[in-house]
Design a protein around this motif. Structure first.
Motif, PDB file in Angstrom:
ATOM      1  N   ARG A 196      20.366  36.871  24.705  1.00 22.89           N
ATOM      2  CA  ARG A 196      20.624  35.535  25.197  1.00 22.89           C
ATOM      3  C   ARG A 196      19.331  34.890  25.678  1.00 22.89           C
ATOM      4  NH1 ARG A 196      24.936  38.344  27.627  1.00 22.89           N
ATOM      5  NH2 ARG A 196      23.951  38.214  29.670  1.00 22.89           N
ATOM      6  N   ASP A 197      19.165  33.618  25.333  1.00 29.54           N
ATOM      7  CA  ASP A 197      18.012  32.841  25.773  1.00 29.54           C
ATOM      8  C   ASP A 197      18.445  32.023  26.984  1.00 29.54           C
ATOM      9  OD1 ASP A 197      15.934  31.142  26.197  1.00 29.54           O
ATOM     10  OD2 ASP A 197      15.847  30.353  24.157  1.00 29.54           O
ATOM     11  N   PRO A 198      17.911  32.286  28.171  1.00 27.98           N
ATOM     12  CA  PRO A 198      18.358  31.575  29.372  1.00 27.98           C
ATOM     13  C   PRO A 198      18.098  30.077  29.298  1.00 27.98           C
ATOM     14  CG  PRO A 198      16.391  32.886  29.827  1.00 27.98           C
ATOM     15  CD  PRO A 198      16.874  33.286  28.472  1.00 27.98           C
ATOM     16  N   ILE A 199      17.036  29.667  28.612  1.00 30.01           N
ATOM     17  CA  ILE A 199      16.762  28.234  28.488  1.00 30.01           C
ATOM     18  C   ILE A 199      17.831  27.575  27.621  1.00 30.01           C
ATOM     19  CG2 ILE A 199      15.089  26.509  27.798  1.00 30.01           C
ATOM     20  CD1 ILE A 199      14.311  28.329  30.200  1.00 30.01           C
ATOM     21  N   GLU A 200      18.220  28.238  26.523  1.00 26.03           N
ATOM     22  CA  GLU A 200      19.287  27.711  25.673  1.00 26.03           C
ATOM     23  C   GLU A 200      20.607  27.679  26.431  1.00 26.03           C
ATOM     24  OE1 GLU A 200      21.022  25.993  22.433  1.00 26.03           O
ATOM     25  OE2 GLU A 200      18.895  26.392  22.762  1.00 26.03           O
ATOM     26  N   ASP A 201      20.857  28.699  27.246  1.00 28.87           N
ATOM     27  CA  ASP A 201      22.071  28.718  28.067  1.00 28.87           C
ATOM     28  C   ASP A 201      22.084  27.530  29.030  1.00 28.87           C
ATOM     29  OD1 ASP A 201      22.880  30.998  26.799  1.00 28.87           O
ATOM     30  OD2 ASP A 201      22.382  32.359  28.450  1.00 28.87           O
ATOM     31  N   ALA A 202      20.931  27.224  29.620  1.00 30.88           N
ATOM     32  CA  ALA A 202      20.848  26.096  30.544  1.00 30.88           C
ATOM     33  C   ALA A 202      21.127  24.779  29.833  1.00 30.88           C
ATOM     34  CB  ALA A 202      19.471  26.067  31.201  1.00 30.88           C
ATOM     35  N   LEU A 203      20.586  24.633  28.628  1.00 30.46           N
ATOM     36  CA  LEU A 203      20.848  23.418  27.854  1.00 30.46           C
ATOM     37  C   LEU A 203      22.324  23.270  27.545  1.00 30.46           C
ATOM     38  CD1 LEU A 203      17.832  23.531  25.367  1.00 30.46           C
ATOM     39  CD2 LEU A 203      18.208  21.843  27.183  1.00 30.46           C
ATOM     40  N   GLN A 204      22.973  24.379  27.213  1.00 29.70           N
ATOM     41  CA  GLN A 204      24.406  24.335  26.923  1.00 29.70           C
ATOM     42  C   GLN A 204      25.204  23.942  28.164  1.00 29.70           C
ATOM     43  OE1 GLN A 204      26.025  24.561  24.077  1.00 29.70           O
ATOM     44  NE2 GLN A 204      24.132  24.825  22.920  1.00 29.70           N
ATOM     45  N   LEU A 205      24.798  24.428  29.325  1.00 32.73           N
ATOM     46  CA  LEU A 205      25.478  24.068  30.567  1.00 32.73           C
ATOM     47  C   LEU A 205      25.341  22.575  30.839  1.00 32.73           C
ATOM     48  CD1 LEU A 205      24.434  27.060  32.859  1.00 32.73           C
ATOM     49  CD2 LEU A 205      26.736  26.566  32.020  1.00 32.73           C
ATOM     50  N   ILE A 206      24.164  22.026  30.598  1.00 37.01           N
ATOM     51  CA  ILE A 206      23.938  20.593  30.823  1.00 37.01           C
ATOM     52  C   ILE A 206      24.786  19.761  29.874  1.00 37.01           C
ATOM     53  CG2 ILE A 206      22.224  18.743  30.700  1.00 37.01           C
ATOM     54  CD1 ILE A 206      20.116  20.874  31.515  1.00 37.01           C
ATOM     55  N   VAL A 207      24.847  20.174  28.606  1.00 37.12           N
ATOM     56  CA  VAL A 207      25.642  19.438  27.618  1.00 37.12           C
ATOM     57  C   VAL A 207      27.129  19.505  27.957  1.00 37.12           C
ATOM     58  CG1 VAL A 207      26.387  19.437  25.207  1.00 37.12           C
ATOM     59  CG2 VAL A 207      23.970  19.701  25.755  1.00 37.12           C
ATOM     60  N   ALA A 208      27.594  20.675  28.387  1.00 38.61           N
ATOM     61  CA  ALA A 208      29.022  20.849  28.662  1.00 38.61           C
ATOM     62  C   ALA A 208      29.468  20.094  29.911  1.00 38.61           C
ATOM     63  CB  ALA A 208      29.336  22.338  28.818  1.00 38.61           C
ATOM     64  N   SER A 209      28.608  20.005  30.934  1.00 41.17           N
ATOM     65  CA  SER A 209      28.993  19.370  32.203  1.00 41.17           C
ATOM     66  C   SER A 209      27.878  18.456  32.697  1.00 41.17           C
ATOM     67  CB  SER A 209      29.322  20.437  33.256  1.00 41.17           C
ATOM     68  OG  SER A 209      30.335  21.300  32.814  1.00 41.17           O
ATOM     69  N   PRO A 210      27.653  17.314  32.041  1.00 44.98           N
ATOM     70  CA  PRO A 210      26.542  16.440  32.445  1.00 44.98           C
ATOM     71  C   PRO A 210      26.727  15.831  33.826  1.00 44.98           C
ATOM     72  CG  PRO A 210      27.912  15.351  30.797  1.00 44.98           C
ATOM     73  CD  PRO A 210      28.391  16.770  30.883  1.00 44.98           C
ATOM     74  N   ALA A 211      27.991  15.669  34.266  1.00 45.53           N
ATOM     75  CA  ALA A 211      28.237  15.023  35.551  1.00 45.53           C
ATOM     76  C   ALA A 211      28.079  15.969  36.732  1.00 45.53           C
ATOM     77  CB  ALA A 211      29.647  14.420  35.566  1.00 45.53           C
ATOM     78  N   GLN A 212      27.945  17.252  36.472  1.00 48.28           N
ATOM     79  CA  GLN A 212      27.804  18.200  37.573  1.00 48.28           C
ATOM     80  C   GLN A 212      26.518  17.926  38.344  1.00 48.28           C
ATOM     81  OE1 GLN A 212      29.264  22.015  36.743  1.00 48.28           O
ATOM     82  NE2 GLN A 212      27.973  23.102  38.214  1.00 48.28           N
ATOM     83  N   ALA A 213      26.564  18.204  39.643  1.00 47.42           N
ATOM     84  CA  ALA A 213      25.414  17.911  40.505  1.00 47.42           C
ATOM     85  C   ALA A 213      24.327  18.968  40.307  1.00 47.42           C
ATOM     86  CB  ALA A 213      25.860  17.862  41.961  1.00 47.42           C
ATOM     87  N   TRP A 214      23.732  18.950  39.119  1.00 46.87           N
ATOM     88  CA  TRP A 214      22.723  19.954  38.794  1.00 46.87           C
ATOM     89  C   TRP A 214      21.444  19.737  39.599  1.00 46.87           C
ATOM     90  CZ3 TRP A 214      24.620  23.932  36.578  1.00 46.87           C
ATOM     91  CH2 TRP A 214      25.573  23.836  35.549  1.00 46.87           C
TER      92      TRP A 214
END
Length: 353
Positions: A196-214
């Protein structure tokens, strides 16, 4: 020591999904009358909401949101506090039926709101989750949306009737969760046998939940890295800072909602992660060069131009044109003054006195 990406997972996807378990028998129906809502307190559980009829919006405290209709199922994997509302701004009553685990045989019903009729019905559950030991739950999306396409459309309502309903509903929910994890690209990557690529995982999290208070820290924690190393690796791999990517994704998400033309700007601002409509409009205008309202109007004009004339209207238009031409031909004055031939004379029978 510098952070390292998670080690490669040697197990197959089926092996990992086989370890996903849901247990418990806490199920309850929610009947929403008029403009109503319910607030679910946070808990160490997975919350499941299956819409039987009507339409609702689910909003999590972390920023994830979903518009739900009949047949939709939403799973709050993070267990965070969230609310269901039939209309924006509706008062959300505490959902006492989901405050704690309490087994039942047949799901009871709770009423929310005081309108003249029930406008939405939701079957909700609070279940305990077991995840594969080598998978970080924090890396999974906080909100996962799916449907009941694996079953007949009335599978959930029918399963909630009669003795033994709670046990059957839990098994159905577990199947839906496994299917949703398998179908979601981001979840599949997290559960896959590849490194698993943690940077790719982070991008997927941003795409899936853009409104989250990241924040940079929360993104780093979600993928198992320290803040500084994550920020450096992310910027090097993507070419932009993490929060730049978050802002861009929010703008893309907002633009998509505006082009659909079904929501107010204030609602879209909220779903894009902005607490203020004014702040959202300023950021949107800087990003796209036009205001949110202007983009919505432009998209509406394009949709109207693209709508073909219905066939029956085209037929009516053609009929009118033919009728006009016929009336013009018959309305031309006669120019002949000669005698009408005898074989062209017609007689009609008049009234006899």
């Amino acid at each position: 020591m510098p952070d390292k990406p998670p080690k490669a997972v040697s197990r197959s996807l089926s092996d990992l999904l086989a370890d996903v378990r849901l247990s418990g028998q806490t199920w309850v129906y929610g009947d929403f009358a008029g403009q109503a809502g319910c607030a679910v307190a946070p808990g160490d559980a997975v919350f499941i909401h299956a819409v039987i009829h009507g339409e609702l919006r689910l909003a999590c405290t972390g920023g994830a949101m979903a518009e739900l209709g009949p047949g939709d199922v939403a799973m709050v994997l993070s267990g965070e506090a969230h609310a269901l509302r039939t209309a924006p701004g509706a008062r959300a009553q505490p959902h006492e039926g989901l405050r704690r685990s309490a087994g039942c045989d047949v799901p009871p019903a709770m009423a929310f709101g005081d309108g003249p009729r029930v406008t939405a019905r939701v079957l909700s559950g609070r279940l305990q989750a077991q995840w594969p030991g080598d998978v970080s739950r924090a890396a999974l999306p906080s909100l996962l949306r799916t449907g009941t396409t694996l079953f007949q459309s009335d599978a959930m309502p029918l399963s909630g009737m009669g003795a033994g309903s709670a046990a059957l509903l839990t098994r159905i929910a577990e199947t839906l969760l496994i299917a949703a994890l398998r179908a979601d690209p981001g979840c599949r990557r997290i559960l896959s046998a590849e490194t698993r690529d943690p940077i790719e995982d982070a991008l997927q999290l941003i795409v899936a939940s853009p409104a989250q208070a990241w924040t940079v820290e929360s993104l780093a924690r979600s993928v198992g890295m320290g803040r500084s190393n994550f920020a450096a690796h992310f910027t090097q791999a993507v070419g932009k800072a993490p929060m730049e990517v978050v802002a861009e994704r929010r703008m893309e998400h907002a633009a998509s909602l505006l082009r659909q033309g079904r929501m107010k700007v204030a609602e879209i601002a909220e779903m894009a992660g902005y607490g203020s409509e004014a702040a959202f409009s300023r950021r949107f205008s800087r990003h796209f060069g036009i205001t949110p309202s202007q983009m919505r109007e432009e998209a509406r004009a394009v949709r109207e131009e693209a709508v073909p004339m219905p066939r029956f209207r085209a037929l009516l238009a053609g009929a009118r044109s033919r009728a006009v031409r016929a009336s013009e031909n018959t309305a031309e004055p006669a120019t002949t003054t000669g005698t009408i031939p005898s074989d062209k004379i017609f007689f009609t029978q008049g009234r006899r006195d």
